[in-house]
Write a protein that holds these residues in place. Structure first.
Motif, mmCIF file in Angstrom:
data_model
loop_
_atom_site.group_PDB
_atom_site.id
_atom_site.type_symbol
_atom_site.label_atom_id
_atom_site.label_comp_id
_atom_site.label_asym_id
_atom_site.label_seq_id
_atom_site.Cartn_x
_atom_site.Cartn_y
_atom_site.Cartn_z
ATOM 1 N N THR A 24 -40.260 11.231 2.621
ATOM 2 C CA THR A 24 -41.640 11.429 3.081
ATOM 3 C C THR A 24 -41.910 10.272 4.048
ATOM 4 O O THR A 24 -41.050 9.410 4.224
ATOM 5 C CB THR A 24 -42.686 11.402 1.938
ATOM 6 O OG1 THR A 24 -42.940 10.040 1.572
ATOM 7 C CG2 THR A 24 -42.252 12.196 0.717
ATOM 8 N N GLU A 25 -43.092 10.242 4.639
ATOM 9 C CA GLU A 25 -43.379 9.150 5.569
ATOM 10 C C GLU A 25 -43.544 7.812 4.833
ATOM 11 O O GLU A 25 -43.399 6.753 5.432
ATOM 12 C CB GLU A 25 -44.637 9.467 6.401
ATOM 13 C CG GLU A 25 -45.979 9.226 5.715
ATOM 14 C CD GLU A 25 -46.344 10.322 4.710
ATOM 15 O OE1 GLU A 25 -45.435 10.973 4.149
ATOM 16 O OE2 GLU A 25 -47.566 10.497 4.472
ATOM 17 N N PRO A 85 -52.050 15.519 7.282
ATOM 18 C CA PRO A 85 -50.985 14.952 6.465
ATOM 19 C C PRO A 85 -50.918 13.439 6.653
ATOM 20 O O PRO A 85 -51.109 12.950 7.756
ATOM 21 C CB PRO A 85 -49.720 15.624 7.016
ATOM 22 C CG PRO A 85 -50.077 16.012 8.418
ATOM 23 C CD PRO A 85 -51.549 16.281 8.429
ATOM 24 N N GLY A 86 -50.624 12.735 5.542
ATOM 25 C CA GLY A 86 -50.548 11.283 5.647
ATOM 26 C C GLY A 86 -50.539 10.605 4.288
ATOM 27 O O GLY A 86 -50.623 11.263 3.248
ATOM 28 N N PRO A 87 -50.448 9.269 4.296
ATOM 29 C CA PRO A 87 -50.223 8.502 3.056
ATOM 30 C C PRO A 87 -51.479 8.281 2.215
ATOM 31 O O PRO A 87 -51.825 7.156 1.878
ATOM 32 C CB PRO A 87 -49.650 7.178 3.563
ATOM 33 C CG PRO A 87 -50.099 7.054 4.967
ATOM 34 C CD PRO A 87 -50.359 8.425 5.498
ATOM 35 N N ASP A 115 -46.803 13.425 5.549
ATOM 36 C CA ASP A 115 -46.682 13.577 6.993
ATOM 37 C C ASP A 115 -45.215 13.434 7.375
ATOM 38 O O ASP A 115 -44.819 12.443 7.993
ATOM 39 C CB ASP A 115 -47.538 12.503 7.683
ATOM 40 C CG ASP A 115 -47.575 12.693 9.181
ATOM 41 O OD1 ASP A 115 -47.177 13.777 9.653
ATOM 42 O OD2 ASP A 115 -47.993 11.762 9.882
ATOM 43 N N HIS A 116 -44.412 14.402 6.951
ATOM 44 C CA HIS A 116 -42.983 14.333 7.234
ATOM 45 C C HIS A 116 -42.453 15.760 7.312
ATOM 46 O O HIS A 116 -42.621 16.535 6.366
ATOM 47 C CB HIS A 116 -42.264 13.554 6.130
ATOM 48 C CG HIS A 116 -40.893 13.096 6.512
ATOM 49 N ND1 HIS A 116 -39.845 13.965 6.676
ATOM 50 C CD2 HIS A 116 -40.408 11.860 6.772
ATOM 51 C CE1 HIS A 116 -38.759 13.286 7.017
ATOM 52 N NE2 HIS A 116 -39.081 11.999 7.085
ATOM 53 N N VAL A 168 -43.457 4.714 7.170
ATOM 54 C CA VAL A 168 -44.534 3.858 6.634
ATOM 55 C C VAL A 168 -43.945 2.813 5.684
ATOM 56 O O VAL A 168 -44.296 1.636 5.741
ATOM 57 C CB VAL A 168 -45.626 4.696 5.934
ATOM 58 C CG1 VAL A 168 -46.659 3.803 5.246
ATOM 59 C CG2 VAL A 168 -46.314 5.608 6.945
ATOM 60 N N GLY A 169 -43.064 3.226 4.790
ATOM 61 C CA GLY A 169 -42.304 2.276 3.987
ATOM 62 C C GLY A 169 -42.993 1.757 2.742
ATOM 63 O O GLY A 169 -42.404 1.044 1.940
ATOM 64 N N ILE A 170 -44.235 2.114 2.541
ATOM 65 C CA ILE A 170 -44.976 1.663 1.360
ATOM 66 C C ILE A 170 -45.704 2.908 0.833
ATOM 67 O O ILE A 170 -46.027 3.793 1.615
ATOM 68 C CB ILE A 170 -45.919 0.518 1.771
ATOM 69 C CG1 ILE A 170 -46.178 -0.420 0.614
ATOM 70 C CG2 ILE A 170 -47.216 1.012 2.357
ATOM 71 C CD1 ILE A 170 -46.572 -1.800 1.078
#
Ligand code: TXA
Ligand code: MG
Length: 321
Positions: A24-25, A85-87, A115-116, A168-170
């Protein structure tokens, strides 16, 4: 294997009741069909995760949210319109048909739309929402590459979809809407400032022993090597004989000879730092150091989520199970 072919195969595995790690993002997830309690149980087994910890349900379209929850308050609607879409993960009262194992028996459910493209195609082709925690063993850092997943869970999962490093990584920001007013359960990829710019003041839920978001357990991201964030250049002398790594926020001069230095963002950009955080800690943790010294990052925007993860990585000695 071509991407589309791999996704088709992964979706088939999900439909048959298997478990798949997917990008995922934010971080890699370990997913199963939300309506298959046995498949979901296998996720807990593989992660060695306590049953009281509920999962995030991933959907491929905002319209799907209303099938999972009883009611969508207008503030939740505004946030999903702005950030999906997003974190961003929203916690709302669940519909009865959601199996209890997904929500650990809670009357609420956590939902997000990632968002991926790989994640979204996988959900669409599986024809069901996908329940997924981060694809790491319980209590360790979330994976931000397929290689991280392989190292930790390897052949225990039916398939690992490789989508490269997570941008994004987190993990996602979790906002709950249960008590009438919105509450921040976990800082993450969407900053508190961005959220408050859409819905106004949000309450910050303190970390508790039996928290409403168990991922908020103090020691949840702990690497094997002790990490220290409260240190002072004045005290560096006492570390002279030790093998020490530095987790630096940005590039700068250092007085102590470190065994290894990981720079999160050369120019001191918090977004870039968040994307590199977990990989950098993993690399340091693999070096068999005595200690990792971490530089604090400015506690605003994504810096808040970074400091939250660093504090969790430093709090050792808390029992989590
Ligand atoms: O970015 C993310 O959120 C990633 C990707 C894979 O989507 N997922 C992730 O999942 O970080 P996990 O399981 O590692 O963390 C989910 C968090 C946990 O802290 C869990 O306690 C909380 O969400 N959570 C899930 N359902 C909840 C609920 N009904 N009420 C409160 N917290 C909930
Ligand atoms: Mg996790």
């Amino acid at each position: 294997m071509k991407d589309t072919e791999a996704i088709r195969q992964a979706a088939e595995i999900i439909r048959q009741g298997g478990i798949v790690a997917f990008p995922t993002e934010t971080v890699y997830g370990l997913g199963a069909d939300v309506y298959n309690p046995l498949a979901v149980a296998r996720i807990f087994e593989v992660k060695r995760r306590p049953y009281f910890d509920p999962l995030i349900v991933h959907i491929a379209s905002p319209a799907h949210l209303k099938k999972l929850v009883k009611d969508i308050p207008s503030s939740a609607r505004k946030l999903t319109e702005r950030f999906w879409p997003g974190p961003l993960t929203v916690v709302l009262l669940k519909e009865e048909h959601i199996p209890d194992i997904v929500t650990a028996g809670l009357p609420s459910i956590a939902v997000r739309m990632p968002d991926h493209l790989t994640a979204l195609s996988l959900i669409k082709e599986s024809k069901c929402p996908i329940a997924a925690p981060s694809a790491n063993s319980f209590g360790y850092l979330s994976p931000t590459t397929a290689e991280h997943v392989r190292e930790q869970l390897g052949d225990q999962v039916d398939l690992i979809l490789d989508g490269g490093p997570c941008p994004v990584g987190i993990e996602s920001t979790i906002v709950s809407f249960l008590d009438g007013k919105p509450g921040l359960l976990r800082p993450g990829g969407v900053s508190l400032e961005e959220i408050e710019s859409v819905i106004g003041k949000v309450e910050i839920s303190p970390i508790q022993d039996r928290p409403s978001a168990p991922g908020m357990l103090p020691r949840h991201y702990a690497p094997r090597t002790p990490i220290v964030i409260d240190w002072d250049k004045k005290h560096l002398d006492s570390y002279r004989d030790k093998r020490i790594g530095l987790l630096a926020f940005q590039e700068s001069e250092h007085f102590l000879k470190f065994q290894h230095i990981e720079v999160l963002s050369k120019k001191g950009n918090v977004r870039e730092a968040a994307a590199n955080l977990f990989s950098a800690i993993r690399r340091l943790d693999a070096l068999d150091l005595d200690l990792i010294l971490a530089e604090p990052v400015p506690e605003a925007g994504l810096g808040r989520a970074i400091m939250d993860r660093l504090r969790r990585a430093t709090s050792r000695g808390d029992s989590i199970q």
